[in-house]
Design a protein around this motif. Structure first.
Motif, PDB file in Angstrom:
ATOM      1  N   GLU A 203       0.943  -1.119  -0.133  1.00 17.66           N
ATOM      2  CA  GLU A 203       0.039  -0.130  -0.224  1.00 17.66           C
ATOM      3  C   GLU A 203       0.679   1.178  -0.101  1.00 17.66           C
ATOM      4  O   GLU A 203       0.828   2.543  -0.646  1.00 17.66           O
ATOM      5  N   ARG A 206       1.639   2.433  -3.313  1.00 19.64           N
ATOM      6  CA  ARG A 206       0.868   2.437  -4.040  1.00 19.64           C
ATOM      7  C   ARG A 206      -0.319   4.179  -3.883  1.00 19.64           C
ATOM      8  O   ARG A 206      -0.469   5.295  -4.839  1.00 19.64           O
ATOM      9  N   THR A 210       0.438   7.760  -5.617  1.00 21.02           N
ATOM     10  CA  THR A 210      -0.818   9.227  -5.076  1.00 21.02           C
ATOM     11  C   THR A 210      -0.340  10.227  -5.212  1.00 21.02           C
ATOM     12  O   THR A 210      -0.813  11.267  -6.026  1.00 21.02           O
ATOM     13  N   PRO A 332      -4.641   3.095  -9.202  1.00 25.62           N
ATOM     14  CA  PRO A 332      -5.761   2.194  -8.937  1.00 25.62           C
ATOM     15  C   PRO A 332      -5.719   0.679  -9.314  1.00 25.62           C
ATOM     16  O   PRO A 332      -5.705  -0.037  -8.795  1.00 25.62           O
ATOM     17  N   ASP A 335      -3.970  -1.504  -6.870  1.00 26.33           N
ATOM     18  CA  ASP A 335      -4.395  -1.570  -5.509  1.00 26.33           C
ATOM     19  C   ASP A 335      -4.256  -2.900  -5.144  1.00 26.33           C
ATOM     20  O   ASP A 335      -3.651  -4.194  -5.276  1.00 26.33           O
ATOM     21  N   LEU A 336      -4.282  -2.873  -3.196  1.00 22.74           N
ATOM     22  CA  LEU A 336      -4.122  -4.464  -2.796  1.00 22.74           C
ATOM     23  C   LEU A 336      -5.140  -5.380  -3.688  1.00 22.74           C
ATOM     24  O   LEU A 336      -4.786  -7.324  -3.629  1.00 22.74           O
TER      25      LEU A 336
END
Lengths: 454, 264
Positions: A203, A206, A210, A332, A335-336
């Protein structure tokens, strides 16, 4: 092998008898060739997009599995596999571009799943942040091939598409570097703790993607990077010589298809070699019993980091390819859920098993990109014709639910995966009577009785 | 010649002193036992010797080298290997693979050599398979080589652990209760195997053992630990009649009566 022999000796059911007959002499060659011919003909003669062709594509991919498992000569398998993948599929791809995109994506995810399988399946390190390395590779090429780079290095022009080749290797190295970097803090952790921390680190990547648009705009934040460079095409002269006119879009499709196929083949080769070596055995030993592995002289830190690095390196390269294929990436995408998706491919196919992992990747990708949307559109068509299906019912929306159910069903009925590694299959069913060892046990008892007398 | 010298080894776990100032010299080519009541610190002492724990104080010299604080894999590479009190095989691997894992420190194939499948790697793999089967024949398990380790009977698992330890070509092997849970027949076979380790392979053996019959038959020297401290050391006969040892095992009263029932 042993199981097959037994069935040849004493066929117990009709199915076993059929299997025994189909596996003897020239029968498997004839059957497989017939299967391949029918599927190829269906694909090439009727390349329209629709549910029927969907099924044929599934049969085509299933054929790969059949070839892999068939009791035939290796040369036969390789030749047929190469013809189908390098000739039939691309020609079909020219006739109908939709499916070759799906197959390319499936190949991409198969390589990613194989990389994750090194970490999770071989070394037993549950990694929930695997997509981070994919993101690193994607952003690497994304930044260097677009004007983003001039924000970081003032005055630097975006790299020309021909750098792509070098970046495949750089993506590999950078992926491996990040694998080690994220592996270092989790070296002492096992099981659940490891999963949670890797999830967090994934995360972090990510969130960095962002938010790294300020103070220096590196990743262009939530808007993502667009117009990512593509490698220059060099196959045009070949097509011209063959007298085929083909659009550049289609050429790129084939180009990426072959590139992914090549990288996937390389990945399979590398993973296979490693698994059959002292390194692979060390990973399995760590998975089985860390303390015993250390005591047997296995350098734990080095082997764990190597697993992280090898797994991450494939993701790095695939990230570079992915960004060039899509020409657009945003946070996105990484993502996870993507990590979990790749993990479910590994689990579905069979942890630690190379063919299983690939099968899992293909199934999940097909369901995701092809079958579920197709069912949805078929239902919509029925609806328009007046069949009373509620308008809110859209199978594509229930994708996660379906995967969840699929995984639960798997865990209940086939916890080792669809195509498990031989060892693991025995591991999970050890409470059932083992079939083979009876005769050996008798022999060893007889032996020990003799030695006791002697 | 001393193969292993432990000098004033101490290991604290928080406030607990598991091993307290233990010094021990093991001659090359000998069979030595470490005995003591439960919780005496025997296994902790093994863990310190093999590098799984770092000693709080003291030094360990092996084969002329200071190995204090080295990593377990480095110590294994220098020639100390062990078995575990509770069998710790790699259960989901085959018997043969277990032995091959034990050979890890003796193989040299690097990442790139493996990827390119160089002739040296292939030759090494062939040689290691050959050697693994030799070791399995030595412990009489070759016929079981393709079985999963977990499917072996108990006694076979114990022998496989020894074969796996032997795979690292040790000079010194540490056996943690090698006959625990065995019936008299199996115990006799295990005792025989331990003797062959020394007589045929020339490996120095240190064992932790509770079965006094085994200890008294095969040990050349015995060290007794109690509450982490060495309370006695000597030949089997000396230990048998040592009042402090009898006291540690049976309590003060027994020691006063000079009962020689430690053997029970």
């Amino acid at each position: 092998m042993a199981a097959d022999n037994r069935q040849v000796d004493q066929p117990t059911s009709l199915w076993a008898q059929l299997r025994a007959t189909a596996g003897r002499g020239p029968a498997p060659y004839v059957l497989i060739l017939a299967y391949a011919a029918i599927v190829s003909a269906l694909l090439l003669l009727n390349p329209t997009t629709g549910l029927g062709t969907d099924m044929v594509v599934v049969l085509f991919l299933l054929l790969m599995l059949v070839i892999y498992r068939a009791p035939t000569m290796l040369a036969f398998k390789l030749t047929l596999g190469t013809i189908l993948l390098a000739v039939v599929m691309p020609v079909f791809g020219v006739l109908n571009p939709f499916y070759i995109d799906v197959v390319t994506k499936a190949g991409m995810f198969a390589a990613l799943a194989l990389g994750l399988n090194v970490v999770v399946g071989f070394a037993g390190l549950l990694d929930l942040g695997y997509v981070a390395f994919f993101a690193v590779g994607a952003y690497l090429w994304g930044i260097f091939s677009t004007p983003q780079i001039s924000n970081i290095v003032p005055g630097m022009e975006p790299l020309h598409g021909s750098w792509f080749w070098l970046f495949l290797a750089i993506g590999l190295a950078v992926g491996a570097f990040f694998g080690v970097l994220l592996g270092l803090p989790v070296l002492r952790l096992r099981g659940d703790y490891l999963a949670i921390v890797t999830l967090g680190l994934g995360e972090v990547i990510r969130v960095l993607a962002t938010n790294l648009d300020r103070p220096i705009n590196i990743t262009n934040g939530a808007q993502g990077i667009k117009d990512i460079g593509r490698p220059p095409l060099f196959v045009e002269p070949v097509f011209q010589a063959l007298g085929i006119t083909i659009s550049q879009v289609q050429e790129y499709r084939l180009y990426f298809y072959f590139l992914v196929l090549l990288v996937l083949a390389l990945t399979v080769f590398v993973v296979h070699r490693l698994n059959d070596s002292r390194i692979g055995r060390a990973w399995t030993a760590i998975r089985e019993d860390e303390t015993a592995a250390i005591a047997m002289g296995i350098p734990l830190v080095r082997m764990k980091l190597l697993a992280f690095a090898v797994g991450a390196s494939f993701a790095g390269t695939m990230g570079v390819i992915f960004s060039a294929l899509q020409t657009f990436i945003n946070p996105p995408t990484f993502d996870l859920l993507r990590s979990i998706g790749i993990l479910s491919m590994v689990i579905l196919g069979g942890m630690g098993s190379i063919p299983g992992t690939m099968l899992g990747a293909v199934i999940v990708t097909l369901l995701d990109l092809q079958l579920l949307p197709r069912i949805a559109s078929e239902l919509a068509a029925l609806q328009r014709r007046g069949v009373p299906i509620p308008s809110w019912f859209d199978p594509a929306q229930y994708q996660r639910l379906l995967f969840g159910l699929l995984l639960i069903i798997m865990m209940i009925f086939r916890p080792e995966g669809l195509l498990p590694e031989d060892r693991r299959r025995q591991e999970l069913h050890h409470d059932e009577p083992a079939p083979a060892p009876e005769s050996k046990k008798v022999a060893s008892v007889a032996e020990s009785a003799q030695s006791a007398e002697g | 010649m001393a193969l292993l010298e432990a000098k004033h080894v101490t290991k604290h776990f928080g406030g607990l002193t598991a091993v307290n100032d233990v010094s021990l010299t093991i001659e090359a080519g000998s069979i030595v036992s470490v005995i003591g009541p439960n919780g005496a610190g025997k296994t902790t002492f093994f863990n310190v010797l093999t590098g799984i724990y770092k000693p709080t104080k003291g030094t360990i010299i092996f084969d002329g080298k200071d190995i204090t604080g080295l990593r377990p894999d480095q110590i294994t590479a220098l020639g100390i290997c062990r078995t575990f009190q509770n069998i710790r095989l790699f259960n989901a691997m085959t018997v043969l693979e277990n032995v091959l894992v034990g050979m890890h420190t003796r193989l040299h194939a690097g990442l790139w050599q493996i990827l390119f499948g160089t002739p040296s790697v292939r030759a090494e793999e062939r040689a290691s398979l050959e050697r693994a089967r030799e070791l399995l024949r030595f412990v009489n398990l070759d016929h079981q080589r393709n079985q999963l380790a977990r499917n072996l009977p108990y006694g076979d698992q114990r022998r496989l652990e020894i074969a796996r330890a032997l795979a690292s070509s040790p000079k010194l092997i540490l056996l943690d209760e090698p006959t625990a849970g065995m019936n008299p027949q199996e115990t006799a076979e295990a005792t025989d195997l331990i003797r062959r380790l020394r007589d045929e392979l020339g490996i120095t053996v240190v064992l932790i053992e509770h079965d006094m019959r085994v200890v008294m038959t095969i040990s050349e020297r015995i060290t007794v630990l109690d509450y982490g401290t060495k309370i006695a050391e000597g030949l089997p006969e000396e230990i048998r009649s040592n009042p402090r040892v009898i006291e540690a095992y049976l309590g003060k009263g027994a020691a006063a009566h000079g009962v020689e029932r430690v053997e029970g």
